[in-house]
Design a protein around this motif. Structure first.
Motif, PDB file in Angstrom:
ATOM      1  N   MET A 173       0.006  -0.471  -6.589  1.00  0.00           N
ATOM      2  CA  MET A 173      -0.198   0.327  -5.395  1.00  0.00           C
ATOM      3  C   MET A 173      -1.435  -0.108  -4.610  1.00  0.00           C
ATOM      4  SD  MET A 173       2.504   1.926  -5.694  1.00  0.00           S
ATOM      5  CE  MET A 173       2.417   3.012  -4.294  1.00  0.00           C
ATOM      6  N   ASP A 174      -2.332  -0.839  -5.246  1.00  0.00           N
ATOM      7  CA  ASP A 174      -3.501  -1.364  -4.535  1.00  0.00           C
ATOM      8  C   ASP A 174      -3.104  -2.382  -3.474  1.00  0.00           C
ATOM      9  OD1 ASP A 174      -5.070   0.180  -6.198  1.00  0.00           O
ATOM     10  OD2 ASP A 174      -5.585  -1.473  -7.549  1.00  0.00           O
ATOM     11  N   TYR A 175      -1.897  -2.922  -3.575  1.00  0.00           N
ATOM     12  CA  TYR A 175      -1.437  -3.964  -2.658  1.00  0.00           C
ATOM     13  C   TYR A 175      -0.557  -3.414  -1.535  1.00  0.00           C
ATOM     14  CZ  TYR A 175      -3.209  -7.179  -6.168  1.00  0.00           C
ATOM     15  OH  TYR A 175      -4.025  -7.864  -7.049  1.00  0.00           O
ATOM     16  N   VAL A 176      -0.395  -2.099  -1.495  1.00  0.00           N
ATOM     17  CA  VAL A 176       0.474  -1.463  -0.511  1.00  0.00           C
ATOM     18  C   VAL A 176      -0.336  -0.984   0.682  1.00  0.00           C
ATOM     19  CG1 VAL A 176       2.004   0.515  -0.091  1.00  0.00           C
ATOM     20  CG2 VAL A 176       2.171  -0.776  -2.238  1.00  0.00           C
ATOM     21  N   LEU A 177       0.136  -1.308   1.887  1.00  0.00           N
ATOM     22  CA  LEU A 177      -0.465  -0.783   3.113  1.00  0.00           C
ATOM     23  C   LEU A 177       0.040   0.631   3.391  1.00  0.00           C
ATOM     24  CD1 LEU A 177      -2.076  -1.269   5.819  1.00  0.00           C
ATOM     25  CD2 LEU A 177       0.116  -2.008   6.774  1.00  0.00           C
ATOM     26  N   GLY A 178       1.363   0.783   3.346  1.00  0.00           N
ATOM     27  CA  GLY A 178       1.943   2.082   3.650  1.00  0.00           C
ATOM     28  C   GLY A 178       3.452   2.048   3.575  1.00  0.00           C
ATOM     29  N   THR A 205      -1.746  -6.533   1.109  1.00  0.00           N
ATOM     30  CA  THR A 205      -2.578  -7.599   0.559  1.00  0.00           C
ATOM     31  C   THR A 205      -1.699  -8.579  -0.209  1.00  0.00           C
ATOM     32  OG1 THR A 205      -4.393  -6.030   0.288  1.00  0.00           O
ATOM     33  CG2 THR A 205      -4.566  -8.101  -0.924  1.00  0.00           C
ATOM     34  N   ARG A 206      -2.005  -9.860  -0.092  1.00  0.00           N
ATOM     35  CA  ARG A 206      -1.222 -10.884  -0.781  1.00  0.00           C
ATOM     36  C   ARG A 206      -1.103 -10.555  -2.271  1.00  0.00           C
ATOM     37  NH1 ARG A 206      -1.509 -16.589  -2.577  1.00  0.00           N
ATOM     38  NH2 ARG A 206       0.157 -17.717  -1.505  1.00  0.00           N
ATOM     39  N   MET A 224       8.316 -14.160  -6.439  1.00  0.00           N
ATOM     40  CA  MET A 224       7.872 -14.729  -5.161  1.00  0.00           C
ATOM     41  C   MET A 224       6.603 -14.011  -4.714  1.00  0.00           C
ATOM     42  SD  MET A 224      10.807 -13.086  -2.642  1.00  0.00           S
ATOM     43  CE  MET A 224      12.112 -13.726  -3.703  1.00  0.00           C
ATOM     44  N   THR A 225       5.702 -14.738  -4.095  1.00  0.00           N
ATOM     45  CA  THR A 225       4.464 -14.158  -3.597  1.00  0.00           C
ATOM     46  C   THR A 225       4.771 -13.254  -2.409  1.00  0.00           C
ATOM     47  OG1 THR A 225       3.196 -16.074  -4.330  1.00  0.00           O
ATOM     48  CG2 THR A 225       2.172 -14.661  -2.668  1.00  0.00           C
ATOM     49  N   LEU A 226       4.219 -12.057  -2.451  1.00  0.00           N
ATOM     50  CA  LEU A 226       4.356 -11.121  -1.348  1.00  0.00           C
ATOM     51  C   LEU A 226       3.171 -11.292  -0.405  1.00  0.00           C
ATOM     52  CD1 LEU A 226       5.452  -8.018  -3.436  1.00  0.00           C
ATOM     53  CD2 LEU A 226       6.894  -9.360  -1.901  1.00  0.00           C
ATOM     54  N   GLU A 227       3.472 -11.428   0.890  1.00  0.00           N
ATOM     55  CA  GLU A 227       2.435 -11.627   1.889  1.00  0.00           C
ATOM     56  C   GLU A 227       2.198 -10.329   2.669  1.00  0.00           C
ATOM     57  OE1 GLU A 227       0.763 -14.265   1.963  1.00  0.00           O
ATOM     58  OE2 GLU A 227       2.007 -15.788   0.974  1.00  0.00           O
ATOM     59  N   PRO A 228       1.012 -10.175   3.268  1.00  0.00           N
ATOM     60  CA  PRO A 228       0.767  -9.007   4.104  1.00  0.00           C
ATOM     61  C   PRO A 228       1.849  -8.847   5.168  1.00  0.00           C
ATOM     62  CG  PRO A 228      -1.266 -10.209   3.762  1.00  0.00           C
ATOM     63  CD  PRO A 228      -0.173 -11.062   3.177  1.00  0.00           C
ATOM     64  N   PRO A 235       6.742  -9.433   9.061  1.00  0.00           N
ATOM     65  CA  PRO A 235       7.013  -9.840   7.681  1.00  0.00           C
ATOM     66  C   PRO A 235       7.482 -11.289   7.581  1.00  0.00           C
ATOM     67  CG  PRO A 235       8.834  -8.538   8.533  1.00  0.00           C
ATOM     68  CD  PRO A 235       7.754  -8.494   9.577  1.00  0.00           C
ATOM     69  N   SER A 236       7.058 -11.953   6.519  1.00  0.00           N
ATOM     70  CA  SER A 236       7.620 -13.277   6.236  1.00  0.00           C
ATOM     71  C   SER A 236       8.990 -13.136   5.583  1.00  0.00           C
ATOM     72  CB  SER A 236       6.676 -14.074   5.327  1.00  0.00           C
ATOM     73  OG  SER A 236       6.630 -13.534   4.013  1.00  0.00           O
ATOM     74  N   LYS A 237       9.254 -11.938   5.024  1.00  0.00           N
ATOM     75  CA  LYS A 237      10.541 -11.671   4.375  1.00  0.00           C
ATOM     76  C   LYS A 237      10.731 -10.167   4.208  1.00  0.00           C
ATOM     77  CE  LYS A 237       8.205 -13.009   0.098  1.00  0.00           C
ATOM     78  NZ  LYS A 237       7.042 -13.540   0.844  1.00  0.00           N
ATOM     79  N   ILE A 238      11.982  -9.764   4.152  1.00  0.00           N
ATOM     80  CA  ILE A 238      12.361  -8.386   3.867  1.00  0.00           C
ATOM     81  C   ILE A 238      13.152  -8.413   2.574  1.00  0.00           C
ATOM     82  CG2 ILE A 238      13.632  -6.356   4.652  1.00  0.00           C
ATOM     83  CD1 ILE A 238      13.281  -7.457   7.536  1.00  0.00           C
ATOM     84  N   ILE A 239      12.604  -7.794   1.541  1.00  0.00           N
ATOM     85  CA  ILE A 239      13.257  -7.754   0.225  1.00  0.00           C
ATOM     86  C   ILE A 239      13.959  -6.406   0.113  1.00  0.00           C
ATOM     87  CG2 ILE A 239      12.888  -7.794  -2.273  1.00  0.00           C
ATOM     88  CD1 ILE A 239      10.090  -9.103  -0.239  1.00  0.00           C
TER      89      ILE A 239
END
Length: 225
Positions: A89-94, A78-79, A178-182, A15-19
Motif C-alpha cells: 500500500m506504500d506504492y499506491v497513489l489512490g 511509486t515505481r 512486471m515492474t509497475l510504474e507511476p 499509465p504505461s499499462k492497465i492491468i
C-alpha cells in the motif's frame, strides 16, 4: 492521458499499462461459467483505451455484443518491483472507478479458439475512468459498495470485500512479474451482473467513498460521434 481531480488539484493519468483482473469476484466467475482461480489471473488493456468523464464510450462495428464491467481501480504512485504484500500500500497513489468495456462476442470467439483476449478488451474508449482519484490515505477500500446502472436500471451491485484476491496480494503478484510504474492502473475485477450496452445508453457507475461517474454510449459512425 486523462486529468482527474486529486486532493486540491488535478492528476494527469498517463499509465504505461492497465492491468485488469479476471474472475476476481466468485459470482462473476460463475456467471461467466468459469472456475474460481487459485491465483490471480490478469490481462492487459492498452493505455489508448483510457477516457475520462465527458467522453463517450464508442461501440465498434466489429462487435455485436459490448458489455460493461465496473471495477475498483488502483493507481500506482511509486515505481514498484517485487513488492511484498505487507508493504504494497506504500506504492499506491489512490483509487478511482474504471469500466472494463468488453466485446463479449469477440472474447468468446477468442476463448473458443485458444487465442488472446486483447482484441475484445483493447478498443479505443474501452477503459473509462472517473470521477476523481481518492487519495489512499482518505479511503479504506476493504468493504465498499460498488455498482452500475444503465438508463437508471440496476445491473451490478457488490462490495469490494467480495474480491477473492485483495489489493496487497495483487500488487505483490503483479510486481513479481512486471515492474509497475507511476500512473499504472490495476483494475481489480468486477462483481456479477455484467450486461450489454447499446447506442444511446446512459451508464452510471459508483463506488462508495469515490463517487459517481456517468458515460454516454454511442455507436461507431453515429452522427453524434
Amino acid at each position: 492521458m486523462v486529468r482527474l481531480p486529486l486532493r486540491d488539484g488535478f492528476y494527469e493519468l498517463r499509465p504505461s499499462k492497465i492491468i485488469a483482473l479476471a474472475k476476481n469476484y466468485a459470482e462473476h466467475a460463475r456467471e461467466m461459467e468459469s472456475d474460481v482461480p487459485e491465483r490471480p489471473v490478469f490481462f492487459l488493456k492498452p493505455p489508448s483505451a483510457l477516457i475520462g468523464p465527458g467522453d463517450p464510450i464508442i461501440l465498434p462495428r466489429m462487435s455485436k455484443r459490448i458489455d460493461h464491467e465496473v471495477e475498483l481501480a488502483v493507481i500506482i504512485g511509486t515505481r514498484a518491483k517485487r513488492v511484498p504484500a505487507e508493504k504494497a500500500m506504500d506504492y499506491v497513489l489512490g483509487y478511482t472507478i474504471l469500466l472494463d468495456i468488453t466485446a463479449r462476442d469477440l472474447q468468446a470467439e477468442a476463448r473458443e479458439r485458444g487465442l488472446p483476449w486483447s482484441l475484445s478488451k483493447g478498443f479505443d474508449t474501452f477503459a473509462p475512468v472517473g470521477p476523481r482519484i481518492a487519495d489512499r490515505r482518505e479511503l479504506n477500500i476493504a468493504d465498499l459498495e460498488i455498482g452500475l446502472k444503465v438508463n437508471g436500471q440496476p445491473r451490478q451491485l457488490g462490495r469490494t470485500s467480495e474480491m477473492i484476491f485483495k489489493v496487497p496480494e495483487l500488487i505483490e503478484y503483479v510486481s513479481s512479474i512486471m515492474t509497475l510504474e507511476p500512473s499504472d492502473i490495476i483494475a481489480t475485477g468486477t462483481p456479477a451482473g455484467v450486461g450489454p450496452l447499446r447506442h444511446g445508453d446512459k451508464v452510471e457507475a459508483w463506488i462508495e467513498g469515490i463517487g459517481k461517474v456517468e458515460f454516454e454510449v454511442l455507436a461507431e459512425g453515429s452522427i453524434l460521434c
